[in-house]
Design an enzyme around this catalytic site. Structure first.
Site, mmCIF file in Angstrom:
data_model
loop_
_atom_site.group_PDB
_atom_site.id
_atom_site.type_symbol
_atom_site.label_atom_id
_atom_site.label_comp_id
_atom_site.label_asym_id
_atom_site.label_seq_id
_atom_site.Cartn_x
_atom_site.Cartn_y
_atom_site.Cartn_z
ATOM 1 N N HIS A 71 -7.750 -17.374 10.393
ATOM 2 C CA HIS A 71 -7.552 -18.149 9.166
ATOM 3 C C HIS A 71 -7.659 -19.633 9.497
ATOM 4 C CE1 HIS A 71 -5.644 -19.784 5.576
ATOM 5 N NE2 HIS A 71 -5.648 -18.588 5.023
ATOM 6 N N ARG B 119 -12.931 -10.814 5.389
ATOM 7 C CA ARG B 119 -12.253 -10.560 4.111
ATOM 8 C C ARG B 119 -12.130 -11.848 3.312
ATOM 9 N NH1 ARG B 119 -6.822 -11.330 2.336
ATOM 10 N NH2 ARG B 119 -6.064 -11.852 4.415
ATOM 11 N N PHE C 256 -10.195 -19.664 -5.053
ATOM 12 C CA PHE C 256 -9.969 -19.217 -3.686
ATOM 13 C C PHE C 256 -11.300 -19.218 -2.950
ATOM 14 C CE2 PHE C 256 -6.544 -16.937 -1.233
ATOM 15 C CZ PHE C 256 -5.512 -17.715 -1.687
ATOM 16 N N HIS D 37 -5.158 -13.832 11.883
ATOM 17 C CA HIS D 37 -4.509 -13.626 10.592
ATOM 18 C C HIS D 37 -4.600 -12.204 10.048
ATOM 19 C CE1 HIS D 37 -3.070 -14.571 6.620
ATOM 20 N NE2 HIS D 37 -4.212 -14.266 6.047
ATOM 21 N N ARG E 293 -13.702 -17.792 4.888
ATOM 22 C CA ARG E 293 -12.791 -18.157 5.981
ATOM 23 C C ARG E 293 -13.473 -18.239 7.337
ATOM 24 N NH1 ARG E 293 -7.392 -14.764 4.214
ATOM 25 N NH2 ARG E 293 -6.882 -16.207 2.538
ATOM 26 N N LEU F 288 -4.453 -7.949 -0.970
ATOM 27 C CA LEU F 288 -3.403 -7.402 -1.836
ATOM 28 C C LEU F 288 -4.032 -6.404 -2.801
ATOM 29 C CD1 LEU F 288 -1.259 -10.601 -2.596
ATOM 30 C CD2 LEU F 288 -0.750 -8.749 -1.001
ATOM 31 N N LEU G 115 1.365 -19.343 8.679
ATOM 32 C CA LEU G 115 0.272 -19.667 7.763
ATOM 33 C C LEU G 115 0.615 -20.757 6.750
ATOM 34 C CD1 LEU G 115 -2.604 -18.597 6.808
ATOM 35 C CD2 LEU G 115 -1.338 -17.541 4.946
ATOM 36 N N ALA H 163 0.837 -1.201 0.000
ATOM 37 C CA ALA H 163 0.000 0.000 0.000
ATOM 38 C C ALA H 163 0.868 1.245 0.000
ATOM 39 C CB ALA H 163 -0.927 -0.010 1.222
ATOM 40 N N HIS I 91 5.624 -6.671 5.634
ATOM 41 C CA HIS I 91 4.882 -7.914 5.789
ATOM 42 C C HIS I 91 4.092 -8.332 4.550
ATOM 43 C CE1 HIS I 91 3.253 -11.269 7.753
ATOM 44 N NE2 HIS I 91 2.023 -10.841 7.742
ATOM 45 N N GLN J 157 -9.887 -11.490 11.627
ATOM 46 C CA GLN J 157 -10.009 -12.750 10.895
ATOM 47 C C GLN J 157 -9.124 -13.851 11.474
ATOM 48 O OE1 GLN J 157 -8.678 -13.187 6.525
ATOM 49 N NE2 GLN J 157 -10.885 -13.546 6.479
ATOM 50 N N TRP K 100 13.666 3.637 9.704
ATOM 51 C CA TRP K 100 13.290 4.780 10.533
ATOM 52 C C TRP K 100 11.935 4.435 11.151
ATOM 53 C CZ3 TRP K 100 14.687 10.460 9.435
ATOM 54 C CH2 TRP K 100 16.022 10.564 8.968
ATOM 55 N N PHE K 101 11.831 4.692 12.430
ATOM 56 C CA PHE K 101 10.643 4.280 13.174
ATOM 57 C C PHE K 101 9.852 5.516 13.613
ATOM 58 C CE2 PHE K 101 8.510 3.153 17.150
ATOM 59 C CZ PHE K 101 7.946 1.924 16.853
ATOM 60 N N GLU L 177 -4.355 -20.570 1.870
ATOM 61 C CA GLU L 177 -5.607 -21.043 1.296
ATOM 62 C C GLU L 177 -5.383 -21.590 -0.120
ATOM 63 O OE1 GLU L 177 -9.083 -18.663 2.353
ATOM 64 O OE2 GLU L 177 -9.512 -18.482 0.216
ATOM 65 N N GLY M 292 -2.473 -15.229 -3.543
ATOM 66 C CA GLY M 292 -2.748 -14.542 -4.790
ATOM 67 C C GLY M 292 -3.522 -13.260 -4.619
ATOM 68 N N SER N 259 9.911 3.825 6.615
ATOM 69 C CA SER N 259 9.537 2.483 7.049
ATOM 70 C C SER N 259 10.482 1.972 8.123
ATOM 71 C CB SER N 259 9.561 1.528 5.855
ATOM 72 O OG SER N 259 9.419 0.199 6.297
ATOM 73 N N LYS N 260 9.929 1.269 9.091
ATOM 74 C CA LYS N 260 10.769 0.799 10.196
ATOM 75 C C LYS N 260 11.635 -0.382 9.790
ATOM 76 C CE LYS N 260 7.022 -1.845 12.473
ATOM 77 N NZ LYS N 260 6.278 -2.004 13.733
#
Ligand SMILES: Cc1cc2nc3c(=O)[nH]c(=O)nc-3n(C[C@H](O)[C@H](O)[C@H](O)COP(=O)(O)OP(=O)(O)OC[C@H]3O[C@@H](n4cnc5c(N)ncnc54)[C@H](O)[C@@H]3O)c2cc1C
Lengths: 559, 323
Positions: free
Chosen positions: A229, A372, A114, A337, A273, A378, A239, A14, A41, A227, A152-153, A242, A48, A33-34
């Site tokens: 999973h 979700r 899916f 999850h 799910r 994604l 994980l 994102a 992640h 959620q 950088w945090f 799926e 997918g 970003s840290k």
């Protein structure tokens, strides 16, 4: 002082998408970003990304309907329409950037099935789609030349005259504190998985942005919707995608019998799910599991298919559980999850706080509602990341920077950090408090919930908060002090945990991921609405927002 | 299960910092990983221990360290599989890159090299409206390279980088191959000639000594060295034979094909060219060192016995290769 029109916080899918859009839109843009962007992640996504491609006979309305139904009619249908209409182009854009999607026999993009969807519209790269997308997005970030503050945090936001106008950030490598001025902040900080123990989420997924925005007055929405999973490894909670069931794997009980027939006769293992996780949990509670687990059986898929399409999760099974899925079923169970809720935004990422945008898992548009669909997240990150970036670039064009005293801000934040470092040793440890929080959430805010359990959690969280105010850190040094960072992250997670619990206690029905044994039915008359939390004098205050319904009237949900 | 971790530590915050060893006894689950043990130490015993880690499932690339002397992901290796009889595991920061603190190394040189290969798709033709048509095989092949998680394990154990920090190194070259082998990159035939040209420069594809350490170290089966060899094939196929490396390969083949064994005196001369005086002078120190150490090849180069038969064999192999 460092200064940018648009500052994107978080360099997952994102965040990088938002930054590229903002830069393209002409804004002086930076991303912070840290962790290094490719460590974000998003790389853990395996299965997918969904899109309805019309040249393949699919329609965005079909995708939208599956998403609405998957959400248990809590998602906002206008937002879902935006996402599903944009999906095709977003997907093709990623292919043009270089993603090595698996192909069909004609050399076109291949799909896999899916959960919760009536046709196969999930596009994928083996079983490491997230990594493939994230690395390609990083390539585009490199190409763009956007200023990237890596490792950088962000520790807090800067407000001047009631206006959010920048962030305080710790340069992890040196321990130096910086003030960064910005006209707009776009939060893309991801989920909050580590508030739960166990979780499929990486150790860095700690709800920082959700807490920072909340403390700056942003509204959070759907926070009760967490959620679980259906297929996570016992122990670590890592994980197993799926994608395995998408390719045809079965879920078995301890006697080797498939059990989904009783719960979802049509979709079986590929129901939504929330439905599959509840079925598993029911079976486990009824004694049909083994050591608290059910089994995922991939053996009949054959070695060739597993090696081509599921090789990474096979490795995970071998490395972490000592089980080779080519030869044996893998013990799995429902595990925390994904966070459906988050910072409330509109379809352009705008929040109720001027100058703050949000996109990705930390945001709640809401396109996921109560549950979700796999492979919609994604998509959510790139569609709404881009929209937020576009909007912020346009909005900051005519905006001036707010003036504030940067060095005073740095001094103040350094003082706050120093107080934490100066705390005297006591018997407590950050890790123990986090574990306490994770366990109480996982006990009482998991697949099945009830009033007593959740009240118990709320009380425990109060106690943990008191301990948090005094907990020491071992490391007093400046360079790469991860000890200090864990302590700050714990504070963020405690805020998240509280809003989750308060929202879940408030919702007196069962819908999507919230299944209450004391209110087992969906109650559309009273509870087809979003629960909103914002920070009040004495903790979270609750209000409600209506659900947007455009063309799909709520129905009984069965798979 | 009880394990002892012997950790190489470094604190830049003390006066005259020096690395030192510290050992920790921890108890973890039987199938626990080295990372589980490190986290346990950090959480329960000593919060000053710094390391990068995140996903716990071999995908984020944060936790590459040296375990018992070899680079690997701490989250991928089960402690029981790597500990010795005495239950001891040694953990050190990754090699080649400078240490920042404890197990954290400075990745900037790593990223600099990734950036140096222009790591983004550069198609020259028109973008299609929908996706590019490409075979599944070609994409699967690329995916086996894009599976690289940039953990730096290959760089850590690269024997060339250890002595020559200017070498692009296995990770960046594998990344480059990911584009040169992509049918969408380069001209409409998918040939990325400019990239290959850049990569044939000194510090590029011809500097690998094929020691295979990177192949062993890679936790994702990317086999960087094999990609570097594939780059060399692509470069020669694209007619990029006018580099020392490419000429070295060609002359190597020519000499062996002629006499049945390598003429080590002719190889450097033919590679750089007889009249390339500066390069010839550059060989002088190597020659002198070789002479001193008794490693100077004999000036009289004899054919091997039965060289005729060998030449026939060599020709056959060449023809087969061309087919
Ligand atoms: C194991 C797993 C598998 C999944 N599989 C799929 C799938 O197949 N399909 C699908 O659609 N979805 C999947 N998901 C969900 C999806 O991967 C995530 O929801 C999505 O990638 C989140 O992306 P993001 O950009 O919002 O956040 P992230 O990728 O988590 O990025 C967050 C960023 O914020 C930064 N950050 C956070 N806090 C701070 C701070 N204080 N200061 C500075 N920076 C900060 C981080 O460094 C990071 O760069 C999966 C999730 C998991 C856990």
């Amino acid at each position: 002082m460092l200064e940018h029109d648009v500052l994107v916080i978080g360099a997952g899918l994102a965040g990088m998408r938002a930054a590229i859009a903002a830069q393209t839109g002409g804004a002086n843009t930076a991303i912070i970003s840290k962790v290094h962007p490719v460590r974000s992640h998003s790389n853990a996504a395996q299965g997918g990304i969904n899109a309805a491609l019309t040249d393949r006979g699919d329609e965005w309305e079909e995708h939208a309907y599956d998403t609405v139904k998957g959400s248990d009619y809590l998602a906002d249908q206008d937002a879902i329409e935006v996402m599903c209409k944009s999906a095709g182009q977003a997907l093709i854009d990623m292919e043009h950037m270089g993603v090595t999607f698996n192909r069909d026999d004609e050399g076109r993009l291949g799909t896999r099935a899916f959960g919760g969807q009536r046709r196969a519209r999930t596009f994928f790269v083996g079983d490491f789609t997230g990594q493939a997308l994230l690395h390609v997005m990083f390539e585009q970030l490199v190409k763009s030349g956007i200023r990237s503050y890596e490792e950088w945090f962000v520790t807090s936001l800067i407000e001047e005259d009631g206006q959010v106008c920048g962030v305080m950030a710790l340069e992890i490598r040196t321990g130096k504190m910086h003030a960064i001025r910005a006209k707009a902040l776009i939060f893309c900080t991801g989920g909050l998985g580590r508030a739960f123990e166990p979780s499929t989420n990486a150790l860095i997924v700690t709800g920082d942005g959700i807490s920072l925005a909340y403390n700056a007055g942003a509204r959070l929405m759907d926070m009760e919707m967490v959620q679980y999973h259906p297929t996570t490894l016992a122990g670590s909670g890592v994980l197993i995608s799926e994608a395995a069931r998408g390719e045809g794997a079965y879920l078995l009980d301890k006697n080797g019998e498939r059990f989904m027939e009783a719960y979802a006769p049509n979709m079986m293992e590929l129901a939504s799910r929330d439905v599959v996780s509840r079925s598993e949990q029911t079976e486990i509670n009824n004694g049909n599991g083994e050591n608290g687990c059910m089994f995922l059986d991939c053996r009949h898929l054959g070695e060739a298919l597993i090696m081509e399409k599921l090789s990474q999760i096979r490795e995970i099974g071998i490395d972490l559980a000592g089980v080779d899925m080519i030869k044996e079923p893998i013990p799995i169970r429902p595990g925390m999850h994904y966070m459906m809720g988050g910072i409330k935004t509109d379809v352009d990422g705008l929040t109720n706080v001027p100058g703050i945008y949000a996109a990705g898992e930390c945001a709640c548009v809401s396109v996921h509602g109560g549950n979700r669909l796999g492979a919609n997240s994604l998509l959510d990150t790139i569609v709404f990341g881009q929209r937020a970036g576009d909007h912020a670039a346009a909005a900051t064009r005519s905006k001036e920077f707010v003036n504030f005293d940067g060095s005073a801000a740095v001094k103040k934040e350094e003082g706050r950090i120093q107080q934490i470092l100066d705390r005297p040793q006591n018997d407590d440890r950050v890790a123990n408090i986090r574990l306490g929080m994770g366990q109480t959430l996982n006990n009482n805010l998991a697949v099945y919930r009830n009033q007593t359990g959740m009240e118990d959690t709320l009380r425990s969280l109060g106690g943990l908060r008191e301990r948090y105010a005094h907990v020491p850190v071992d490391n007093k040094g400046a360079v790469f002090n991860t000890d200090l960072i864990f302590s700050l992250e714990l504070g963020f997670m405690l805020d998240c945990a509280e809003t989750i619990t308060v929202s879940a206690l408030d919702r007196k029905d069962s819908r999507g991921a919230q299944a209450r044994t004391d209110y087992p039915d969906r109650d559309d008359e009273n509870w087809m609405k979003h629960i909103v939390t914002n920070k009040g004098e004495e903790g979270p205050e609750i209000s409600y927002l209506p659900v947007s319904i455009t063309q799909w009237t709520p129905e009984v949900r069965s798979y | 299960m009880d394990v002892t971790l012997n950790i190489r530590r470094f604190d830049p915050g003390v006066p005259q910092p020096e690395s030192y060893w510290q050992s920790f006894d921890v108890s973890i689950e039987d199938n626990g990983t080295v990372l589980d043990a490190l986290i346990k130490i950090r959480e329960d015993t000593d919060g000053t221990l710094s390391l990068r880690c995140s996903c716990r499932s071999s995908i984020c690339g944060s936790c590459a360290v040296r375990i018992n002397g070899h680079a690997g992901l701490a989250c991928k290796l089960q402690a029981s599989a790597v500990m010795g009889d005495d239950n001891v595991i040694t953990v050190e920061p990754a090699g080649v890159m400078p240490v920042v603190k404890d197990l954290v190394v400075d990745f900037e040189p790593f990223w600099e090299k990734i950036r140096a290969v222009k790591p983004y798709l550069q198609p020259q033709g028109l973008e299609p409206e929908s996706e590019y048509i490409a075979s599944n095989e070609s994409m699967l092949h690329l995916s086996s390279v894009t599976a690289c998680i940039m953990c730096g394990a290959c760089v850590s154990d690269c024997t060339v980088l250890e002595v020559d920090p200017t070498f692009l190194g296995p990770a960046a070259l594998a990344k480059a191959y990911r584009f040169t082998a992509d049918p969408r990159d380069g001209d409409t035939d998918g040939v990325s000639k400019e990239r290959l040209q850049d990569l044939t420069q000194a510090t590029g594809m011809w500097d690998c000594t094929r020691c295979t350490e990177c192949v062993t170290a890679c936790p994702k089966g990317v086999a960087p060295m094999d990609r570097i060899m594939a780059l060399r094939d692509q470069a020669i196929a694209a007619g990029l034979t006018n580099s020392n490396g490419a000429r070295h390969a060609e002359v190597f083949g020519e000499l062996v094909g002629h006499s049945g064994r390598l003429d080590e005196l002719k190889l450097p001369v033919k590679t750089v060219g007889m009249f390339n005086i500066p390069a010839m002078l550059g060989f002088l120190p190597v020659g002198i060192r070789a002479l001193i150490h008794g490693k100077m090849p004999s000036p009289i180069h004899k054919n091997i016995e039965g060289v005729e038969g060998f030449r026939r064999l060599y020709k056959k192999a060449e023809e087969a290769g061309e087919e």
